[in-house]
Design a protein around this motif. Structure first.
Motif, PDB file in Angstrom:
ATOM      1  N   UNK A  54       0.853  -1.309  -0.039  1.00  0.00           N
ATOM      2  CA  UNK A  54      -0.036   0.093   0.021  1.00  0.00           C
ATOM      3  C   UNK A  54       0.735   1.293  -0.023  1.00  0.00           C
ATOM      4  N   UNK A  55       1.885   1.123   0.765  1.00  0.00           N
ATOM      5  CA  UNK A  55       2.768   2.239   0.895  1.00  0.00           C
ATOM      6  C   UNK A  55       3.382   2.522  -0.518  1.00  0.00           C
ATOM      7  N   UNK A  56       3.914   1.514  -1.308  1.00  0.00           N
ATOM      8  CA  UNK A  56       4.377   1.666  -2.895  1.00  0.00           C
ATOM      9  C   UNK A  56       3.313   2.068  -3.575  1.00  0.00           C
ATOM     10  N   UNK A  57       2.032   1.923  -3.404  1.00  0.00           N
ATOM     11  CA  UNK A  57       0.841   2.236  -4.144  1.00  0.00           C
ATOM     12  C   UNK A  57       0.888   4.090  -4.052  1.00  0.00           C
ATOM     13  N   UNK A  58       0.887   4.307  -2.559  1.00  0.00           N
ATOM     14  CA  UNK A  58       0.665   5.652  -2.213  1.00  0.00           C
ATOM     15  C   UNK A  58       1.788   6.696  -2.924  1.00  0.00           C
ATOM     16  N   UNK A  59       3.062   6.117  -2.934  1.00  0.00           N
ATOM     17  CA  UNK A  59       4.001   6.727  -3.640  1.00  0.00           C
ATOM     18  C   UNK A  59       4.412   6.610  -5.130  1.00  0.00           C
ATOM     19  N   UNK A  60       3.430   6.027  -5.515  1.00  0.00           N
ATOM     20  CA  UNK A  60       3.227   5.934  -7.125  1.00  0.00           C
ATOM     21  C   UNK A  60       4.442   5.026  -7.505  1.00  0.00           C
ATOM     22  N   UNK A  61       4.792   3.837  -6.811  1.00  0.00           N
ATOM     23  CA  UNK A  61       5.834   2.914  -7.060  1.00  0.00           C
ATOM     24  C   UNK A  61       5.576   1.859  -7.933  1.00  0.00           C
TER      25      UNK A  61
END
Length: 351
Positions: free
Chosen positions: A154-161
């Motif tokens: 989810x953190x990767x998604x939040x940071x457009x990763x």
């Protein structure tokens, strides 16, 4: 006849299939020489007693149709992209099913793994380290499980990763069930992969197998909170066998949930005590990460959601946000790792 799907469906081991490909080069050649193979290979002949190569004809057609309808791709050991990344692991799978962009397995990537039942400390550290990886254009690999895995994704998604999610069940199954939307979001830019046939349940023995793929695809592994029996330790040890960087985050010696990751450090894993350690260990550039800003609606919800689980009905009763908007906000906040959803529609704060 789709010969690759035919070989995927044959009931022999991945080791045997790869051995056949190494000898015959293509699945079509295996099919055309199948009678000869049965005569020469006693092990395969015994396993496939009374089997005829055309017995799978209709199953192949059905699988091909299902994959098309569900937008599922596949890659086999015959593919150079696959062979380059996974041939070095112990007992590589003959094939992978995937949804999304399989080309990103070429990206520089780091596995982030840890406990399903993790502490708020573990969740916070996961968010911090994952943001640093994504900010430095490193692809995140994890297993899609509850706890550390989900927060990292989810953190990767939040940071457009970019995300690579490796499942321990068939790619047409959702486990855990609450991650259905998460997996869908991952596949939009990244990829969800599985070595299991469609319909395969999330059996206990599948997850150690899944972990070797995480270690095989990654350039290194970070372990954040793991008990002494955690599957994350399997991922770490496999990475060490492949001479890849293994980093562990220290936890309290009084917390059993961190005893496994602490002992990884004792046994030679690199220790990460802060962001600067991570930058040095992975040779990352320092890029300043902007702090999060909350809207009034989010601030209102975050006042209700604390370290103790609260049911969605209680959130709805005590907020001015209407139900439709509430569901949308809750999901957005999960993607941004501000909260997590527990079984039974309970929510808890992670920051």
């Amino acid at each position: 006849m789709n010969y690759e799907l035919w070989l995927i469906l044959i009931d022999i081991t991945s080791f045997q299939k790869i051995k056949l490909i190494n000898k015959y080069k293509t699945a079509e050649n295996v099919y055309n020489n199948f009678e000869e193979i049965l005569k020469e290979n006693e092990t395969i002949s015994k396993k496939l007693k009374n089997f005829q190569k055309d017995d799978l004809y209709y199953e192949v057609l059905k699988l091909e149709e299902t994959l098309y309808k569900k937008n599922i791709g596949y890659i086999t050991y015959s593919n150079p992209l696959y062979k380059e990344k996974l041939s070095g692991i112990l007992n590589p799978p003959y094939f992978l099913f995937y949804i999304g962009n399989i080309d990103i397995i070429n990206n520089k990537s780091i596995g982030v793994v840890g406990a399903r039942k993790c502490s708020n400390y573990g969740l916070t550290v996961t968010k911090l380290l994952t943001k640093e990886l994504i900010t430095n254009n490193i692809t995140l690999i994890s297993g899609g499980a509850r706890g550390i895995d989900s927060i990292a994704h989810k953190t990767a998604l939040e940071n457009d990763g970019y995300n690579i999610c490796v499942l321990g069940c068939g790619i047409d199954r959702t486990y855990p069930s609450e991650n259905k939307m998460l997996f869908s979001k991952i596949a939009e830019k990244g990829v969800v992969i599985s070595e299991f046939l469609l319909g395969t349940a999330p059996l206990r023995e599948n997850f150690p197998k899944r972990n070797r793929i995480i270690s095989g695809l990654s350039d290194g592994v970070i372990v954040i909170e793991a008990s002494e029996k955690s599957g994350s330790l399997i991922t770490a040890r496999l990475a060490q066998q492949q001479e890849k960087k293994v980093i562990a985050v220290p936890g309290s010696i009084l917390y059993a949930g961190a005893s496994g990751s602490n002992k990884l450090i004792r046994d030679g894993a690199s220790i990460c005590t802060d962001i600067e350690d991570l930058r040095v260990l992975l040779s990352l550039e320092h890029i300043e990460i902007q702090p999060m800003n909350f809207t009034p609606e989010k601030s209102e919800i975050l006042e209700l959601i604390t370290d103790s689980p609260i049911h969605i009905d209680d959130i709805f009763k005590n907020t001015s946000v209407d139900r439709g908007a509430l569901y949308a906000l809750l999901f957005e906040m999960q993607i941004k790792s501000e909260i997590i959803c527990l079984p039974g529609n309970y929510y808890v704060k992670t920051i």
